[in-house]
Every structure is written in C-alpha cells, then in structure tokens.
Scaffold this active site. Sequence first.
Site, PDB file in Angstrom:
ATOM      1  N   ASP A  53       0.844  -1.201   0.000  1.00 38.88           N
ATOM      2  CA  ASP A  53       0.000   0.000   0.000  1.00 38.88           C
ATOM      3  C   ASP A  53       0.879   1.251   0.000  1.00 38.88           C
ATOM      4  OD1 ASP A  53       0.864  -0.229   2.599  1.00 38.88           O
ATOM      5  OD2 ASP A  53      -1.110   0.031   3.529  1.00 38.88           O
ATOM      6  N   SER A  54       2.213   1.054   0.001  1.00 42.86           N
ATOM      7  CA  SER A  54       3.137   2.159  -0.268  1.00 42.86           C
ATOM      8  C   SER A  54       2.904   2.705  -1.674  1.00 42.86           C
ATOM      9  CB  SER A  54       4.593   1.715  -0.100  1.00 42.86           C
ATOM     10  OG  SER A  54       4.838   0.518  -0.814  1.00 42.86           O
ATOM     11  N   ASP A  92      -1.078  -5.961  -0.223  1.00 46.93           N
ATOM     12  CA  ASP A  92      -1.523  -5.326   1.023  1.00 46.93           C
ATOM     13  C   ASP A  92      -3.016  -5.076   0.992  1.00 46.93           C
ATOM     14  OD1 ASP A  92       0.418  -4.866   2.996  1.00 46.93           O
ATOM     15  OD2 ASP A  92       1.288  -3.187   1.876  1.00 46.93           O
ATOM     16  N   GLU A 191       8.938  -4.416  10.664  1.00 47.21           N
ATOM     17  CA  GLU A 191       9.441  -3.138  10.146  1.00 47.21           C
ATOM     18  C   GLU A 191       9.978  -2.261  11.276  1.00 47.21           C
ATOM     19  OE1 GLU A 191       6.775  -1.243   7.409  1.00 47.21           O
ATOM     20  OE2 GLU A 191       7.952   0.598   7.320  1.00 47.21           O
TER      21      GLU A 191
HETATM   22  O1  KIV Z   1       3.602  -1.123   1.687  1.00 42.95           O
HETATM   23  C1  KIV Z   1       4.779  -1.504   1.701  1.00 42.95           C
HETATM   24  O2  KIV Z   1       5.584  -1.196   0.816  1.00 42.95           O
HETATM   25  C2  KIV Z   1       5.205  -2.343   2.816  1.00 42.95           C
HETATM   26  C3  KIV Z   1       6.656  -2.691   2.893  1.00 42.95           C
HETATM   27  C4  KIV Z   1       7.468  -1.533   3.317  1.00 42.95           C
HETATM   28  C5  KIV Z   1       6.893  -3.856   3.740  1.00 42.95           C
HETATM   29  O3  KIV Z   1       4.420  -2.711   3.622  1.00 42.95           O
END
Ligand code: KIV
Length: 273
Positions: A53-54, A92, A191
């Site tokens: 979700d980044s 995610d 994390e």
């Molecule tokens: O959303 C994301 O990119 C993440 C990673 C940083 C593990 O959850």
Amino acid sequence: MSTNTVDIPKKVTTATVARMKQAGEKIAMITAYDYTMASLVDASGMDLVLVGDSAANVMAGYPTTLPITLDQMIYHAKCVTAGVSRAMVIVDLPFGSYQGDSLRALESAVRVLKESGAAAVKIEGGREIRESVERILSAGIPVMAHLGLTPQSVNKFGGYGIRAREEAEAERLIADARMLDQLGCFAMVLEKVPAALAARVAREVSMPVIGIGAGPDVDGQVLVLQDMLGMNKGFRPKFLRQYADLSSAIDNALKQYIADVKAVDFPSEAESY
Ligand code: KIV
C-alpha cells in the site's frame, strides 16, 4: 542452521518460503505496482513481490498510505500479476478494508485473489486483528502478517519512528508474533524494530520473518523498489541501501532528450520514415 539453496522449479509458493527458512536460505522481497517494473523484478529471480500500500506514496504521491482504496490496490495488483510468472505476489489490504470487521476482511481478501490473481494478502497488526486473520485463513487464503512500524497506524504512533525499543512494547510484539505464527500466517514483515528483537522473533517463530529496518538476523529482507533504485532523492532512512541512482539517470536522459529536440538533432534521418 544449514545454508542449503532451495530448488524452485517454476513458481514460488508458501511451501517454498517455508523450505527456505528451514534451509537457512534468505528470502528476497521487493515491492512493485505496475507491469513494466514487475516484469523486470520477476526476471531478476526475486522470490516475493509485494504490491504494497506504499503505492499510495510512490504511485499516487499521498503523504501516508491511508487514502489508497481496495479498488486501487486491486488495479495495481492486476498490473503486477500480468508481469510476474515465477515470484509469489502478495497484496496489502488497505487501511479500512479489514480492521474491526472480519467478514469485511474476508470479502476484501477474496476480492484481491479473485480479481488480481495474486497468491496472498498482507495485513498490519497483532491481537487486534486476530479475528480477521483467522477468517481469511479459514478461506484458504495465505496471510502475511506485519508488525513493528505499521504505517497504517501512523496517526496512533505520531510518526514513522522505530518501534518496540521499550520492553513492554517488545514483549507485546513477541506475543503477537507467536499468536500470528500459531494461527498459521505463512510469513511476517517486521518493520523498523531493534535488530536484536527482530533476531529473537525470527528464532522463536516457525514462519519466515522478512525485515525492513530490522537488521540482518531475520529470514529475508524487503525494500520499496523505487527507494532502492534511488528514484526518491529525498528519502534516505538509515536502513535503506540504494542500489542505483535512477533519479540522476532519468534526469540526464530527459535533459538530453530536451536538448536534442530543441537542436533538431532528434529525430535523425535513421529515426524517420
Ligand atoms: O507497503 C509496503 O511497501 C510495505 C513494505 C514496506 C513492507 O508494507
């Protein structure tokens, strides 16, 4: 622990990453959000691809991951699965699509798998999302857990600092990791926590622990693709190793293109019909 290499015939699965942990072979995971990058990632031999979700930050430019919707995550996941044939694709579940309502969590996870072709979902949190984890798992959907700094809780934490430095939070994290392991999560992201704590968690749970800012003594590592490629000049946390300087490479290429267009150097005769 031995350091054998696990033979991966065609496709990385939950069974593959379990065998990798047993064999002491580190697991490499990276994010991707689109077809072109996902194709390059898959061709590199990456084990796991996370449609994180980044995407909210990297693709949409939002300051947090909170605004991205389930439909948007499914769109990104579809683009990624179109480019991936070997790696395992995990998606995610976004903020608001699984917390506090396990039926909604199951519906969200089912939509992700049905509509995107991904193999698993990742969700943030411990005991507070236990019912959602159980319900998703009961449908045969693999769940990757995520503890430590969980960016969807940024407003609760008041920022993106290191988590579980204090003993009480560390003990709670260990108990949550054990619970998620016992429930049957196939892996976990940990994390931004102290390296010694991450090492302890990785030793104590049977599922592979994939770290980001969690030191070397875990079962694998994950980074955000654009960050490790140096496409985001302003983002330089301590845990990030940059493997390329694509910001400069792209800037140089674009400036050269502009200059060539202005000088009528491009297109040449050979580039014309
Ligand atoms: O959303 C994301 O990119 C993440 C990673 C940083 C593990 O959850």
